[in-house]
Design an enzyme around this catalytic site. Sequence first.
Site, mmCIF file in Angstrom:
data_model
loop_
_atom_site.group_PDB
_atom_site.id
_atom_site.type_symbol
_atom_site.label_atom_id
_atom_site.label_comp_id
_atom_site.label_asym_id
_atom_site.label_seq_id
_atom_site.Cartn_x
_atom_site.Cartn_y
_atom_site.Cartn_z
ATOM 1 N N GLY A 1 15.312 -0.940 -5.756
ATOM 2 C CA GLY A 1 16.132 -2.144 -5.595
ATOM 3 C C GLY A 1 16.719 -2.590 -6.928
ATOM 4 N N CYS B 1 12.021 -1.867 -8.091
ATOM 5 C CA CYS B 1 12.076 -0.431 -8.317
ATOM 6 C C CYS B 1 13.440 0.129 -7.904
ATOM 7 C CB CYS B 1 10.902 0.244 -7.607
ATOM 8 S SG CYS B 1 10.369 1.721 -8.471
ATOM 9 N N GLU C 1 4.480 -6.666 -6.156
ATOM 10 C CA GLU C 1 3.816 -6.978 -4.875
ATOM 11 C C GLU C 1 2.383 -6.448 -4.820
ATOM 12 O OE1 GLU C 1 6.306 -4.867 -5.292
ATOM 13 O OE2 GLU C 1 6.129 -3.063 -4.045
ATOM 14 N N HIS D 1 6.241 -2.685 -9.413
ATOM 15 C CA HIS D 1 5.936 -3.213 -8.082
ATOM 16 C C HIS D 1 4.984 -4.400 -8.200
ATOM 17 C CE1 HIS D 1 7.804 0.025 -5.711
ATOM 18 N NE2 HIS D 1 7.503 0.787 -6.747
ATOM 19 N N SER E 1 -6.240 1.768 14.545
ATOM 20 C CA SER E 1 -5.460 0.534 14.305
ATOM 21 C C SER E 1 -6.147 -0.725 14.826
ATOM 22 C CB SER E 1 -4.065 0.605 14.944
ATOM 23 O OG SER E 1 -3.388 1.739 14.499
ATOM 24 N N THR F 1 -16.574 0.353 24.651
ATOM 25 C CA THR F 1 -17.475 0.033 23.536
ATOM 26 C C THR F 1 -18.812 0.742 23.730
ATOM 27 O OG1 THR F 1 -16.407 -2.071 23.137
ATOM 28 C CG2 THR F 1 -18.687 -1.879 22.381
ATOM 29 N N GLU G 1 -12.341 15.584 12.336
ATOM 30 C CA GLU G 1 -12.326 15.553 10.875
ATOM 31 C C GLU G 1 -13.210 14.456 10.280
ATOM 32 O OE1 GLU G 1 -9.791 15.331 12.937
ATOM 33 O OE2 GLU G 1 -8.147 14.118 12.147
#
Length: 537
Positions: free
Chosen positions: A382, A380, A508, A506, A14, A190, A148
């Site tokens: 919605g 969708c 977006e 969609h 992340s 690092t 992995e």
Amino acid sequence: MAKYVFITGGVVSSLGKGITAGSTGTLLKKRGLKVSILKIDPYLNVDAGTMNPFQHGEVFVTDDGAETDLDLGHYERFIDETLSEKNSITTGKIYSHVIKKERRGDYLGGTVQVIPHITNDIQERIIRAGEGLDVLIVEIGGTVGDIEGQPFLEAIRQMAVRVGRENVVYCHVTLVPYLEAAKELKTKPTQHSVQELRRIGILPNILVCRTSHPMDQGMKNKIALFCDVPPEAVIEVKDEPTIYNVPVSLHRQGLDDLILKNLGLSRDIEPDLSDWLRVVDRYMNSPECVNIALVGKYVQHKDAYLSVVEALHHGGISQGVRVNIVSVESEDLESGSPDEILKFADGILIPGGFGVRGVEGMINAAKYARENNVPLFGICLGMQMMAVEFARNVCKLHEAHSKEMNPATIHPVIHLMEEQENLKDLGGTMRLGAYPCDLVEGTKAAQAYGNLHISERHRHRYEFNNAYRERLEQGGLKIAGICTERNLVEIIELPEHNWYIGCQFHGELKSRPVRPHPLFDGFINASAKYMRNRENN
Ligand code: GLN
């Protein structure tokens, strides 16, 4: 032949590798190069289609119907290029392909191994994704050191041998944490993560350091010395108030120059970043703020509606307003009063989703917006719930569903088509990817697009039931968009309402910061008007 920029990540996940990859793509494109980005996900899932939004965030769908990792959304938004199935690979995809070849006898009885068979398959896909480009950026998901990820790191190490060291750049995104107790930034993680990379034979050319505090030159020199890169190749990415500032910040630190130099490419074209500067300025400095209620069922996960959230901001950037998005758990609108919970909203957006949980709350939100003339945008699921609400409350069609309760079919106005019913045992079929849609002249949708023929991306099983079309139209609902080739309803709207549009697709997924999606633009415009009216009254 394409040249390659490989982006790896170290210390923690992340770190925003996807945003670094996207921003690098923006900069290289602005330097006149033909670029694209490939995402490698080391998980075993064959694609992201079956992944739980609570765990993994949004599934991003490409024009060709591939269900991919949400980073592809960042890439498309940053580089403004349409990506496809070949821009996303996973361990699952590689292994299933290699095992299929093994079963077919393609390896002539030889021993099939991770090296070279898996690593070769990875390299072939990288090369295929780079065909016709000047530069392909390849982001390796996960963190260096993960079990992995190893075959992928080995494959990109070999790529330098295969295409020549001068045609590849390794860029490592790492964390430089700030220790509150010591009041200083720390470089050790690092250093260790670069050591780990070097242990497997990859010497990074560039280090992108994520920090919460500014790094001084001494700190950069220290990292450079320990990690064996020139000091100018230590680039700092501070936590930014908007991700759209990252290309500008990377450019100011010379990242694009450094990559071009490493790859032996011309630096003659100066990039024009004025559009990005404008995006950032408007995002940060627009004086007014519009409050949007996002009524969804996966609101606890911050990335579950990532593209919707981004597209709302694109609308805000275009309209010159800031957008404050407030997540509303749709189930809360089943027990609590929608009037109370939603009264803050200048606009309500009901996004897509799967399963019955929370749909009654979405229906309550749609009813509240319809009755109070609050701008409403349904996407969708919605849109499907807007149709159910309209059928029930305006047309008084209270039929029970004829077949067993399907997740989204709580009213027969939304149904599985016959051809899909037959395939139900196989999990039904999803309509995936881009389909053409024809707009009806004079509708708000046609006005928003300024065009009658559009193409939008889909990801759903259920459809608006044509058997109900006439009755809903008699009740005042307008069918504003149709997929003519399949005779499917794609857009519904209410002409008398401030702004009430539901679409089966969609939108977006195709919105860009510098080119907002027309319906998001229109929705934010209507919400801003609603807000100003409210303030004046
Ligand atoms: N669950 C609904 C369907 O399958 C809606 C899907 C969605 O919102 N993406 O049709």
